[in-house]
Design a protein around this motif. Structure first.
Motif, mmCIF file in Angstrom:
data_model
loop_
_atom_site.group_PDB
_atom_site.id
_atom_site.type_symbol
_atom_site.label_atom_id
_atom_site.label_comp_id
_atom_site.label_asym_id
_atom_site.label_seq_id
_atom_site.Cartn_x
_atom_site.Cartn_y
_atom_site.Cartn_z
ATOM 1 N N PHE A 131 -3.452 1.584 -3.346
ATOM 2 C CA PHE A 131 -4.867 1.753 -3.654
ATOM 3 C C PHE A 131 -5.053 2.242 -5.090
ATOM 4 O O PHE A 131 -5.920 1.758 -5.825
ATOM 5 C CB PHE A 131 -5.503 2.752 -2.682
ATOM 6 C CG PHE A 131 -5.522 2.286 -1.255
ATOM 7 C CD1 PHE A 131 -5.887 0.984 -0.928
ATOM 8 C CD2 PHE A 131 -5.182 3.157 -0.225
ATOM 9 C CE1 PHE A 131 -5.911 0.555 0.397
ATOM 10 C CE2 PHE A 131 -5.204 2.731 1.098
ATOM 11 C CZ PHE A 131 -5.571 1.439 1.415
ATOM 12 N N ILE A 157 0.826 -1.211 0.000
ATOM 13 C CA ILE A 157 0.000 0.000 0.000
ATOM 14 C C ILE A 157 0.859 1.259 0.000
ATOM 15 O O ILE A 157 0.665 2.164 -0.819
ATOM 16 C CB ILE A 157 -0.947 0.014 1.224
ATOM 17 C CG1 ILE A 157 -2.013 -1.070 1.068
ATOM 18 C CG2 ILE A 157 -1.608 1.393 1.368
ATOM 19 C CD1 ILE A 157 -2.970 -1.154 2.237
ATOM 20 N N ASP A 205 0.099 5.096 -4.733
ATOM 21 C CA ASP A 205 0.095 4.117 -3.654
ATOM 22 C C ASP A 205 -0.627 2.856 -4.118
ATOM 23 O O ASP A 205 -1.144 2.785 -5.241
ATOM 24 C CB ASP A 205 -0.521 4.687 -2.373
ATOM 25 C CG ASP A 205 -1.998 5.043 -2.517
ATOM 26 O OD1 ASP A 205 -2.657 4.539 -3.449
ATOM 27 O OD2 ASP A 205 -2.495 5.836 -1.688
ATOM 28 N N LYS A 260 0.663 -1.232 8.365
ATOM 29 C CA LYS A 260 -0.382 -0.785 9.285
ATOM 30 C C LYS A 260 -1.563 -1.741 9.201
ATOM 31 O O LYS A 260 -1.886 -2.250 8.143
ATOM 32 C CB LYS A 260 -0.840 0.629 8.935
ATOM 33 C CG LYS A 260 0.266 1.670 8.958
ATOM 34 C CD LYS A 260 -0.298 3.060 8.744
ATOM 35 C CE LYS A 260 -0.973 3.199 7.392
ATOM 36 N NZ LYS A 260 -1.529 4.556 7.185
ATOM 37 N N LYS A 300 -10.928 -0.301 2.750
ATOM 38 C CA LYS A 300 -10.692 0.356 1.462
ATOM 39 C C LYS A 300 -10.070 -0.616 0.467
ATOM 40 O O LYS A 300 -10.452 -0.639 -0.719
ATOM 41 C CB LYS A 300 -9.786 1.571 1.642
ATOM 42 C CG LYS A 300 -9.607 2.379 0.353
ATOM 43 C CD LYS A 300 -8.827 3.663 0.611
ATOM 44 C CE LYS A 300 -8.693 4.480 -0.673
ATOM 45 N NZ LYS A 300 -7.952 5.743 -0.445
ATOM 46 N N ALA A 301 -9.119 -1.434 0.938
ATOM 47 C CA ALA A 301 -8.464 -2.403 0.055
ATOM 48 C C ALA A 301 -9.482 -3.361 -0.545
ATOM 49 O O ALA A 301 -9.454 -3.654 -1.750
ATOM 50 C CB ALA A 301 -7.396 -3.170 0.833
ATOM 51 N N GLU A 329 -4.770 -0.883 10.324
ATOM 52 C CA GLU A 329 -5.995 -0.159 10.605
ATOM 53 C C GLU A 329 -7.175 -0.716 9.813
ATOM 54 O O GLU A 329 -7.040 -1.124 8.664
ATOM 55 C CB GLU A 329 -5.834 1.333 10.254
ATOM 56 C CG GLU A 329 -5.104 2.132 11.309
ATOM 57 C CD GLU A 329 -3.593 2.030 11.150
ATOM 58 O OE1 GLU A 329 -3.157 1.198 10.332
ATOM 59 O OE2 GLU A 329 -2.865 2.758 11.850
ATOM 60 N N SER A 388 0.575 -4.353 4.057
ATOM 61 C CA SER A 388 0.669 -3.063 4.730
ATOM 62 C C SER A 388 1.383 -3.217 6.066
ATOM 63 O O SER A 388 1.259 -4.240 6.745
ATOM 64 C CB SER A 388 -0.734 -2.487 4.974
ATOM 65 O OG SER A 388 -0.647 -1.270 5.691
ATOM 66 N N TRP A 408 -9.663 0.780 8.521
ATOM 67 C CA TRP A 408 -10.030 1.557 7.339
ATOM 68 C C TRP A 408 -9.213 1.128 6.128
ATOM 69 O O TRP A 408 -9.739 1.027 5.012
ATOM 70 C CB TRP A 408 -9.839 3.054 7.585
ATOM 71 C CG TRP A 408 -9.918 3.868 6.312
ATOM 72 C CD1 TRP A 408 -8.948 4.651 5.784
ATOM 73 C CD2 TRP A 408 -11.014 3.932 5.412
ATOM 74 N NE1 TRP A 408 -9.358 5.212 4.607
ATOM 75 C CE2 TRP A 408 -10.636 4.793 4.341
ATOM 76 C CE3 TRP A 408 -12.274 3.360 5.364
ATOM 77 C CZ2 TRP A 408 -11.473 5.085 3.282
ATOM 78 C CZ3 TRP A 408 -13.125 3.645 4.297
ATOM 79 C CH2 TRP A 408 -12.724 4.503 3.277
ATOM 80 N N ASP A 409 -7.922 0.850 6.327
ATOM 81 C CA ASP A 409 -7.088 0.402 5.219
ATOM 82 C C ASP A 409 -7.599 -0.926 4.667
ATOM 83 O O ASP A 409 -7.648 -1.135 3.456
ATOM 84 C CB ASP A 409 -5.631 0.234 5.668
ATOM 85 C CG ASP A 409 -4.925 1.567 5.838
ATOM 86 O OD1 ASP A 409 -5.372 2.553 5.217
ATOM 87 O OD2 ASP A 409 -3.930 1.634 6.575
ATOM 88 N N LYS A 410 -7.974 -1.827 5.563
ATOM 89 C CA LYS A 410 -8.485 -3.121 5.127
ATOM 90 C C LYS A 410 -9.792 -2.973 4.362
ATOM 91 O O LYS A 410 -9.998 -3.588 3.306
ATOM 92 C CB LYS A 410 -8.699 -4.045 6.334
ATOM 93 C CG LYS A 410 -7.426 -4.400 7.076
ATOM 94 C CD LYS A 410 -7.721 -5.295 8.271
ATOM 95 C CE LYS A 410 -6.460 -5.629 9.031
ATOM 96 N NZ LYS A 410 -6.731 -6.484 10.221
#
Length: 226
Positions: free
Chosen positions: A63, A55, A61, A83, A91-92, A85, A81, A87-89
């Protein structure tokens, strides 16, 4: 010949080399890119079965790279990643990712996640000496083919033809390509040999819709979505 081609896109050279070593030791063929641009170029010129995508990268990036890839392809993508978090998961996965792994991770976890994604997406599962796609299981060393657990008797050329199809799944292959790669460049028979073997292979497998005729080109092996 490697069964699966894996593309690793990560701007960290050490991470690329580490993953390449993990997967290479497990029999995968790896291609690496340090950014999206290099990754797109590889995708244009190479048959890739699964993408491992970091990411946090400069310029584009992960995304953004995923979004661009999804405009043209449904190749399975596993995000990496540092991280974890939520939210990252989220969004991915919303962008079309198939899984999300937080660094650091073990080789065993990576291989297990890859196999799980490939099973879900109808891809080839990498196991020592065997592979599975859809209802078909091929045990390479034993030269054995099973359809829904039932053994199917194939001739040597039928087995080699099926194996070549599976290793090049989702790609249209001409009769000339099949004749050269399965029968050899010195073979002097006609292209009808390919058609005859494919007809018999479809009949024996009982899943004839897996081997599709591509008019004006040749044939393609593809597992239909059920």
């Amino acid at each position: 010949m490697s069964l699966l081609n894996i593309l690793i896109i990560d701007d960290e050279a050490d991470m690329r080399h580490l993953i390449e070593m993990y997967l290479g030791n497990s029999g995968f063929q790896c291609y690496t890119a340090e950014n999206g641009s290099e990754g797109y170029n590889i995708l244009e010129n190479t048959s890739i079965d699964l993408i491992i995508l970091d990411i946090m990268m400069p310029e584009e990036d992960g995304f953004e790279v995923c979004s661009r890839i999804r405009e043209k392809s449904d190749i399975p993508i596993i995000f990496l990643s540092a991280k974890g978090e939520e939210w990252d998961k989220v969004k991915a996965l919303q962008l079309g990712g198939d899984d999300f792994i937080v660094k650091p991770f073990s080789p065993g976890e990576l291989i297990a996640r890859m196999n799980a994604v490939l099973r879900r997406t109808g891809g080839v599962k990498m196991e020592p000496g065997s592979l599975q796609i859809g209802k078909i299981t091929v045990e390479k060393k034993a030269r054995k083919v099973l359809v829904e657990g039932k053994k199917i008797a194939l001739t040597l050329k039928e087995f080699e033809l099926l194996l070549f199809f599976i290793e090049h799944k989702n790609h249209a292959l001409s009769r000339e390509q099949l004749l050269e790669r399965v029968w050899g460049i010195d073979y002097t028979g006609s292209l009808r040999t390919v058609d005859t073997h494919i007809k018999t292979l479809r009949m024996k497998l009982g899943v004839g819709d897996y081997i599709q005729t591509v008019w004006g080109v040749g044939y393609k092996f593809e597992v239909p979505i059920e």
